[in-house]
Design an enzyme around this catalytic site. Structure first.
Site, PDB file in Angstrom:
ATOM      1  N   TYR A  32       9.724  55.188  19.733  1.00 11.25           N
ATOM      2  CA  TYR A  32       8.678  54.568  20.551  1.00 11.25           C
ATOM      3  C   TYR A  32       8.169  53.299  19.886  1.00 11.25           C
ATOM      4  O   TYR A  32       8.421  53.043  18.711  1.00 11.25           O
ATOM      5  CB  TYR A  32       7.533  55.551  20.796  1.00 11.25           C
ATOM      6  CG  TYR A  32       6.596  55.743  19.622  1.00 11.25           C
ATOM      7  CD1 TYR A  32       5.345  55.123  19.594  1.00 11.25           C
ATOM      8  CD2 TYR A  32       6.952  56.543  18.532  1.00 11.25           C
ATOM      9  CE1 TYR A  32       4.481  55.305  18.522  1.00 11.25           C
ATOM     10  CE2 TYR A  32       6.092  56.726  17.465  1.00 11.25           C
ATOM     11  CZ  TYR A  32       4.866  56.102  17.464  1.00 11.25           C
ATOM     12  OH  TYR A  32       4.015  56.271  16.389  1.00 11.25           O
ATOM     13  N   LYS A 147      10.966  54.782  13.811  1.00 14.81           N
ATOM     14  CA  LYS A 147       9.724  55.082  14.535  1.00 14.81           C
ATOM     15  C   LYS A 147       9.993  56.130  15.618  1.00 14.81           C
ATOM     16  O   LYS A 147      10.082  55.819  16.810  1.00 14.81           O
ATOM     17  CB  LYS A 147       9.122  53.809  15.127  1.00 14.81           C
ATOM     18  CG  LYS A 147       7.657  53.958  15.533  1.00 14.81           C
ATOM     19  CD  LYS A 147       7.053  52.609  15.876  1.00 14.81           C
ATOM     20  CE  LYS A 147       5.626  52.720  16.359  1.00 14.81           C
ATOM     21  NZ  LYS A 147       4.698  53.167  15.304  1.00 14.81           N
ATOM     22  N   GLU A 179       1.534  55.934   3.045  1.00 17.97           N
ATOM     23  CA  GLU A 179       0.878  55.179   4.106  1.00 17.97           C
ATOM     24  C   GLU A 179      -0.153  56.075   4.771  1.00 17.97           C
ATOM     25  O   GLU A 179      -0.323  57.237   4.394  1.00 17.97           O
ATOM     26  CB  GLU A 179       1.899  54.676   5.130  1.00 17.97           C
ATOM     27  CG  GLU A 179       2.754  55.767   5.746  1.00 17.97           C
ATOM     28  CD  GLU A 179       3.930  55.213   6.545  1.00 17.97           C
ATOM     29  OE1 GLU A 179       3.896  54.036   6.947  1.00 17.97           O
ATOM     30  OE2 GLU A 179       4.884  55.980   6.779  1.00 17.97           O
ATOM     31  N   LEU A 203       6.953  53.377   7.371  1.00 18.70           N
ATOM     32  CA  LEU A 203       7.304  52.624   8.564  1.00 18.70           C
ATOM     33  C   LEU A 203       7.271  51.135   8.249  1.00 18.70           C
ATOM     34  O   LEU A 203       6.375  50.662   7.547  1.00 18.70           O
ATOM     35  CB  LEU A 203       6.315  52.924   9.689  1.00 18.70           C
ATOM     36  CG  LEU A 203       6.599  52.231  11.015  1.00 18.70           C
ATOM     37  CD1 LEU A 203       7.880  52.777  11.632  1.00 18.70           C
ATOM     38  CD2 LEU A 203       5.431  52.386  11.975  1.00 18.70           C
TER      39      LEU A 203
END
Length: 283
Positions: A32, A147, A179, A203
């Site tokens: 996505y 992702k 993260e 990411l």
């Protein structure tokens, strides 16, 4: 009522349908992207389109439409839903076939888009007060650079952070922050911006890339390396970046104030630069 896009057609949200055999539903076999909209224009769209193509390639999935068609659909969604400030969510799954762990050879990808209106998205009160975060173990799978929609652990971690009275969690692996649950993490130490280098552990944030480029253009020092929880707790500043939060200060980690407990000058300035430059480049 919102209008959503499913496989080339537009529907009122209560009429949109996806097969119960879709692999996105059964296996989280999907990727996505979320693109922000400010003043009716798309922010950082080329970056999101490029990352979508990379995610699909990493999972050996086909791009269902061209980048030009994806842009056209995004613009149509903004128009049909009268979005001034908000988000466009795009999801591509491997498609619908009878349930089997093996990747199917003949499935047709499913593409879905919807919007979320967020009036005043760029003027979030949190940017003035800052976020509180807690640290939690990073228990996600190893390919965080893709992702995908398998977001259960980030959802669990964000929920746990809320239960602890915080706004979000920073995830920790081998003593180092990877993260946030839905954002990239940064600290400022001795005037230098420190954030984890790109790899499979995090990411590859589109906002991250832009913010670091702007920071370097502004003659700010940047160091891409892992940083420890203790470094974060004793930092001068901390902040996160994401497509929907832009640059957001972090003022507390595990109940301890970061710096003086207020949004710091580096985060504030980077937010100003990012919003100004991104608005100029919006399409």
């Amino acid at each position: 009522m919102r209008i959503v896009h499913v496989n080339g057609e537009y529907f009122p949200e209560d009429q949109a349908r996806v097969s119960v055999f879709d692999r996105g539903f059964l296996f989280a076999d999907a990727v996505y992207e979320v693109t922000s909209v400010l003043d009716g224009k798309l922010i950082d769209f080329p970056g999101h389109a490029a990352r979508l193509a990379r995610s699909l390639a990493e999972l050996d999935m086909d791009m269902p439409v061209t980048e030009e068609e994806i842009l056209s659909i995004h613009r149509e969604m903004v128009t049909r839903n009268d979005i001034t400030d908000g988000l466009v969510y795009l999801q591509v799954t491997r498609g619908a076939v009878d349930r089997d762990f093996l990747f199917p050879e003949d499935a047709q990808p499913t593409i879905v888009l919807f919007t979320q209106a967020k009036p005043g998205l760029a003027d979030s009160p949190a940017a003035r007060t800052g976020l509180k975060v807690v640290t939690l173990p990073d228990r996600r799978w190893g390919r965080r650079d893709i992702k995908t929609v398998q977001l259960l652990y980030p959802s669990m971690a964000k929920t746990e952070a809320k239960r602890q009275g915080a706004d979000d969690a920073w995830l920790v692996e081998d003593g180092h922050v990877t993260e946030g649950t839905s954002n990239n993490a940064y600290i400022v130490r001795n005037g230098t911006i420190v954030t984890r280098q790109l790899g499979e552990e995090i990411l590859h944030g589109i906002t991250r890339r832009a913010v670091l480029a702007f920071a370097r253009e502004a003659q700010m020092k940047v160091e891409e390396r892992p940083f420890t929880v203790e470094e974060a707790r004793s930092a001068e500043e901390a902040f996160v970046t994401s497509a929907s939060a832009f640059v957001m200060p972090v003022v507390e980690i595990d109940g301890r104030p970061v710096g003086d407990g207020q949004p710091g000058p580096v985060a504030r300035r980077l937010r100003e630069i990012y919003l100004e430059e991104s608005r100029k480049a919006a399409i």
